[in-house]
Design a protein around this motif. Structure first.
Motif, PDB file in Angstrom:
ATOM      1  N   MET A  53       3.043 -31.130 -10.087  1.00 31.44           N
ATOM      2  CA  MET A  53       1.991 -30.835  -9.107  1.00 31.44           C
ATOM      3  C   MET A  53       2.525 -31.076  -7.706  1.00 31.44           C
ATOM      4  SD  MET A  53      -1.805 -32.491  -8.798  1.00 31.44           S
ATOM      5  CE  MET A  53      -1.182 -34.071  -8.246  1.00 31.44           C
ATOM      6  N   ARG A  54       2.218 -30.197  -6.780  1.00 33.84           N
ATOM      7  CA  ARG A  54       2.592 -30.411  -5.397  1.00 33.84           C
ATOM      8  C   ARG A  54       1.397 -30.150  -4.499  1.00 33.84           C
ATOM      9  NH1 ARG A  54       3.557 -25.487  -2.776  1.00 33.84           N
ATOM     10  NH2 ARG A  54       3.734 -23.688  -4.159  1.00 33.84           N
ATOM     11  N   VAL A  55       1.437 -30.708  -3.308  1.00 33.84           N
ATOM     12  CA  VAL A  55       0.357 -30.533  -2.343  1.00 33.84           C
ATOM     13  C   VAL A  55       0.773 -29.481  -1.340  1.00 33.84           C
ATOM     14  CG1 VAL A  55      -1.091 -31.657  -0.634  1.00 33.84           C
ATOM     15  CG2 VAL A  55      -0.298 -32.932  -2.618  1.00 33.84           C
ATOM     16  N   THR A  56      -0.025 -28.425  -1.192  1.00 36.13           N
ATOM     17  CA  THR A  56       0.312 -27.393  -0.222  1.00 36.13           C
ATOM     18  C   THR A  56       0.062 -27.897   1.187  1.00 36.13           C
ATOM     19  OG1 THR A  56      -1.910 -26.485  -0.306  1.00 36.13           O
ATOM     20  CG2 THR A  56      -0.314 -25.602  -1.872  1.00 36.13           C
ATOM     21  N   LYS A  57       0.716 -27.292   2.129  1.00 34.37           N
ATOM     22  CA  LYS A  57       0.615 -27.712   3.524  1.00 34.37           C
ATOM     23  C   LYS A  57       0.144 -26.547   4.383  1.00 34.37           C
ATOM     24  CE  LYS A  57       2.138 -31.813   2.604  1.00 34.37           C
ATOM     25  NZ  LYS A  57       1.265 -32.973   2.692  1.00 34.37           N
ATOM     26  N   GLY A  58      -1.165 -26.335   4.450  1.00 35.63           N
ATOM     27  CA  GLY A  58      -1.700 -25.355   5.362  1.00 35.63           C
ATOM     28  C   GLY A  58      -1.945 -24.006   4.718  1.00 35.63           C
ATOM     29  N   CYS A  59      -2.399 -23.062   5.528  1.00 33.57           N
ATOM     30  CA  CYS A  59      -2.715 -21.733   5.041  1.00 33.57           C
ATOM     31  C   CYS A  59      -1.437 -20.939   4.791  1.00 33.57           C
ATOM     32  CB  CYS A  59      -3.612 -20.998   6.032  1.00 33.57           C
ATOM     33  SG  CYS A  59      -2.785 -20.483   7.556  1.00 33.57           S
TER      34      CYS A  59
END
Length: 514
Positions: free
Chosen positions: A1-7
């Protein structure tokens, strides 16, 4: 799992993306009056196999779903969204996935990705009227925050920490930042290192550095999945910079990039003797490998034969002389820090001892101290004062003392010794180690501008500080470690706590014996 950074659009342009609390569009897209496709904050990455140590060797394990796999039930229907590059299309041509994103996701209240403490660490003189998180209109132009971090790397890491200490061309201060502007993977590594260093010095969150580090790893994984013949200098430089990043945090230092650098250097054997930036990076990594071996009690995994063809052994400048003793030290550490129970080859040991002695006897007159003041324990001055003209000479002399420490402790006692003689030899060896350690610390304190010398002295103190018996030396060692943490932002307080425990335990044991 990773956390997206922005649109999606901001991520494509490598621009900082800020979503105000409760908003459905980021500040940049709102300002430019265009659709903002916010993706779900958490993305799950498929894993088909893993590598795990098995009998001291990496083994690959393929992961497959069992037919009886239990799936978690949900209380309401969910929508699965494919990760695509929809933002590359014109805003007037959204596809079905775009509509799904718009209908099925709204940003949470805490979707502000840049923490307040990170923003507060930006000096006011680096900010313009526009928020740095909005980025620049040109993807190749650094944002104000990125520009600050690049300058911080040049002025506070490459220059102050002196990664170029044994490189006359100062590639880490000059060429590496230039390449980073054209190499996204290297740029992310540099930004991650500078952001972590800034967070330590300002006592702020490490979130920003972790974000840059994660983005760099995504690019790095893609590069490492390419055929080995495509590996280039930029890949090696990136991994070495990431090793700097790891060294700044002791708790989470899993040496992943150390192992990666080992593999790359052994594959790219030409780098250690190719000249230019690649060779400078190779010698820098050799110092990193020595640091890790000393601190972690592990052997060096590098193929040191790759360094034997280097031009440093055919030059007589200060940087070349320093690199020569660094190479000898690496060979000694590799020989003496092998696996437990390994019998040291006495012929190799004697050859290395002779090389170190010859190097010391033939060092130029300019390496002699301009001023030498011996220690004065009664005046609470436990370390000597040695003024050295050349920064590479300071580091070179420290590696000489490190070499002598390992040679002393690995010198096998004669089998004809009595028990008392063996005990006496051990005490003499610890006294010799303490003397060399005191000299290494004295070289750092006497030449404050050569802050790179703090690293090897700190690692030697961590490993062999227990040999210091004099209270004045122990107090001075603790003051030295505090100075390193304050000036360099490298956490050393834990070393002081461990040394205090060791000194206290040895004092108790000596008292009980007496």
């Amino acid at each position: 799992m990773r956390v997206t950074k922005g649109c999606a659009r901001c991520r494509h342009r490598h621009a900082r993306c800020v979503v105000p609390a409760g908003a459905s569009s980021c500040s940049r897209c709102t300002r430019l009056d265009r659709p903002c496709h916010l993706e779900p904050r958490f993305h799950f990455k498929p894993v088909s196999y893993i590598y795990q140590q098995c009998d001291n060797a990496p083994a690959r394990f393929d992961l497959v779903w069992d037919e009886e796999q239990v799936w978690v039930g949900v209380s309401r229907p969910v929508t699965f969204v494919r990760e695509t590059d929809n933002f590359r299309r014109e805003p007037s041509e959204p596809n079905d996935n775009d509509r799904v994103l718009e209908q099925s996701y709204s940003p949470p209240d805490d979707s502000q990705l840049i923490l307040p403490e990170v923003v507060e660490s930006i000096p006011t003189d680096t900010l313009s009227n526009d928020s740095p998180s909005q980025g620049s209109n040109d993807a190749s132009t650094p944002t104000p925050r990125e520009a600050y971090l690049i300058r911080s790397y040049i002025q506070k890491i490459a220059a102050v920490h002196q990664a170029d200490i044994c490189d006359p061309q100062s590639h880490f201060s000059t060429e590496v930042p230039r390449r980073a502007l054209d190499e996204p993977m290297l740029l992310k590594a540099l930004l991650a290192l500078a952001a972590r260093h800034d967070a330590i010095l300002t006592d702020h969150s490490d979130c920003e550095a972790s974000s840059f580090h994660g983005e760099c790893l995504q690019l790095l994984i893609v590069a490492l999945n390419q055929p080995e013949e495509t590996y280039d200098d930029n890949l090696l430089i990136t991994v070495v910079v990431l090793r700097f990043y790891e060294e700044l945090e002791r708790v989470t230092d899993r040496k992943c990039h150390l192992l990666g650098s080992n593999r790359l250097l052994n594959l790219m054997s030409r780098s250690a003797s190719s000249g230019g930036l690649a060779e400078a990076v190779s010698w820098q990594f050799l110092r990193q490998a020595i640091y890790s071996s000393i601190a972690q009690y592990e052997p060096i995994q590098l193929d040191l034969r790759n360094y034997e063809r280097s031009s440093v052994f055919h030059r007589d400048d200060d940087a070349a002389l320093a690199n020569a003793i660094i190479f000898f030290c690496a060979r000694i550490v590799q020989l003496c820090c092998a696996v437990p129970g390994y019998a040291i080859d006495r012929k190799d040991w004697r050859q290395l001892a002779d090389c170190v002695q010859e190097w010391h006897c033939n060092k130029p007159r300019s390496w002699q101290p301009l001023r030498y003041q011996p220690p004065n324990l009664s005046a609470d001055q436990p370390f000597p004062e040695l003024w050295i003209m050349s920064p590479p000479a300071v580091v070179g002399l420290q590696y000489y003392h490190a070499s002598r420490i390992f040679l002393t402790l690995s010198d096998a006692p004669s089998q004809r010794m009595t028990d008392y003689e063996m005990s006496r030899a051990r005490l003499i060896a610890e006294t010799t180690v303490a003397n060399h350690l005191v000299m290494a610390i004295g070289l750092s304190l006497s030449n404050e501008s050569v802050q790179n010398s703090y690293f090897i002295a700190s690692h030697l103190l961590q490993r062999f500080g227990y040999c210091l018996r004099q209270p004045a030396e122990q107090r001075g060692a603790l003051r030295f470690l505090s100075r390193v943490e304050k000036n360099l932002g490298w956490r050393t307080s834990w070393m002081g706590r461990e040394l205090e425990q060791q000194w206290e335990e040895r004092a108790v044991l000596n008292t009980e014996v007496n």
